[in-house]
Write a protein that holds these residues in place. Structure first.
Motif, PDB file in Angstrom:
ATOM      1  N   PRO A   1       0.810  -1.224   0.000  1.00 53.96           N
ATOM      2  CA  PRO A   1       0.000   0.000   0.000  1.00 53.96           C
ATOM      3  C   PRO A   1       0.847   1.279   0.000  1.00 53.96           C
ATOM      4  CG  PRO A   1      -0.856  -1.553   1.607  1.00 53.96           C
ATOM      5  CD  PRO A   1       0.426  -2.126   1.082  1.00 53.96           C
ATOM      6  N   HIS A   2       2.000   1.241   0.637  1.00 57.51           N
ATOM      7  CA  HIS A   2       2.886   2.405   0.651  1.00 57.51           C
ATOM      8  C   HIS A   2       3.396   2.720  -0.761  1.00 57.51           C
ATOM      9  CE1 HIS A   2       5.685   5.286   2.327  1.00 57.51           C
ATOM     10  NE2 HIS A   2       6.702   4.670   1.741  1.00 57.51           N
TER      11      HIS A   2
ATOM     12  N   ILE B   1       2.691   6.127  -3.082  1.00 53.65           N
ATOM     13  CA  ILE B   1       3.778   6.908  -3.688  1.00 53.65           C
ATOM     14  C   ILE B   1       3.572   7.025  -5.199  1.00 53.65           C
ATOM     15  CG2 ILE B   1       6.251   6.923  -4.195  1.00 53.65           C
ATOM     16  CD1 ILE B   1       6.662   5.635  -1.429  1.00 53.65           C
ATOM     17  N   ALA B   2       3.200   5.935  -5.845  1.00 59.73           N
ATOM     18  CA  ALA B   2       2.961   5.952  -7.291  1.00 59.73           C
ATOM     19  C   ALA B   2       1.791   6.872  -7.638  1.00 59.73           C
ATOM     20  CB  ALA B   2       2.700   4.547  -7.801  1.00 59.73           C
ATOM     21  N   TYR B   3       0.763   6.856  -6.823  1.00 64.04           N
ATOM     22  CA  TYR B   3      -0.384   7.723  -7.046  1.00 64.04           C
ATOM     23  C   TYR B   3       0.016   9.195  -6.933  1.00 64.04           C
ATOM     24  CZ  TYR B   3      -4.738  10.157  -6.136  1.00 64.04           C
ATOM     25  OH  TYR B   3      -5.767  11.043  -6.167  1.00 64.04           O
ATOM     26  N   LEU B   4       0.757   9.544  -5.886  1.00 64.51           N
ATOM     27  CA  LEU B   4       1.167  10.928  -5.686  1.00 64.51           C
ATOM     28  C   LEU B   4       2.120  11.398  -6.784  1.00 64.51           C
ATOM     29  CD1 LEU B   4       1.652  10.863  -1.821  1.00 64.51           C
ATOM     30  CD2 LEU B   4      -0.192  11.979  -3.081  1.00 64.51           C
TER      31      LEU B   4
ATOM     32  N   PHE C   1      10.437  13.384   1.034  1.00 67.73           N
ATOM     33  CA  PHE C   1      10.428  13.593   2.485  1.00 67.73           C
ATOM     34  C   PHE C   1       9.063  13.292   3.101  1.00 67.73           C
ATOM     35  CE2 PHE C   1      14.221  16.326   1.678  1.00 67.73           C
ATOM     36  CZ  PHE C   1      15.097  15.548   2.417  1.00 67.73           C
ATOM     37  N   TRP C   2       8.006  13.628   2.390  1.00 67.44           N
ATOM     38  CA  TRP C   2       6.666  13.372   2.912  1.00 67.44           C
ATOM     39  C   TRP C   2       6.414  11.871   3.045  1.00 67.44           C
ATOM     40  CZ3 TRP C   2       1.629  12.433   0.342  1.00 67.44           C
ATOM     41  CH2 TRP C   2       0.566  12.606   1.218  1.00 67.44           C
ATOM     42  N   THR C   3       6.830  11.109   2.044  1.00 68.50           N
ATOM     43  CA  THR C   3       6.582   9.668   2.091  1.00 68.50           C
ATOM     44  C   THR C   3       7.508   8.957   3.050  1.00 68.50           C
ATOM     45  OG1 THR C   3       7.985   9.324   0.159  1.00 68.50           O
ATOM     46  CG2 THR C   3       5.614   9.538  -0.229  1.00 68.50           C
ATOM     47  N   THR C   4       8.731   9.454   3.243  1.00 69.45           N
ATOM     48  CA  THR C   4       9.650   8.760   4.162  1.00 69.45           C
ATOM     49  C   THR C   4       9.411   9.156   5.603  1.00 69.45           C
ATOM     50  OG1 THR C   4      11.346  10.436   3.773  1.00 69.45           O
ATOM     51  CG2 THR C   4      11.463   8.413   2.463  1.00 69.45           C
ATOM     52  N   TRP C   5       9.039  10.386   5.873  1.00 72.93           N
ATOM     53  CA  TRP C   5       8.867  10.821   7.251  1.00 72.93           C
ATOM     54  C   TRP C   5       7.438  10.643   7.762  1.00 72.93           C
ATOM     55  CZ3 TRP C   5      11.760  16.132   7.018  1.00 72.93           C
ATOM     56  CH2 TRP C   5      13.122  15.903   6.893  1.00 72.93           C
TER      57      TRP C   5
END
Length: 80
Positions: free
Chosen positions: A5-6, A10-13, A73-77
């Motif tokens: 799901p993660h 990320i692919a969607y964003l 940064f948004w996806t990792t943090w």
């Protein structure tokens, strides 16, 4: 499909980001740009398509880099 799901998020964003930037490459890409150019012309402020394209090709790479760094940064943090 069995994807993480993660990874799907990320692919969607990234897809949304690419769609937004891709539409800005030409004046006919977005209705807002066409309306903006019409309003400027109506008030005797002429901006040619060539000038528009020169400015967008200078600004879009900067916007793309900032948005991709922000996405990273948004996806990792925030999403982990």
């Amino acid at each position: 499909m069995g994807l993480d799901p993660h990874l799907v998020q990320i692919a969607y964003l990234a897809n949304v980001n690419g769609s937004d930037i891709g539409a800005l490459l030409t004046p006919v890409g977005t209705l807002a740009t066409l309306i903006w150019m019409y309003i400027l012309k109506k008030h005797s402020i002429n901006i040619s398509w060539g000038k528009y394209l020169r400015v967008t090709f200078l600004i879009i790479p900067f916007g793309l880099i900032v948005s991709l760094i922000s996405l990273y940064f948004w996806t990792t943090w925030l999403l982990k």
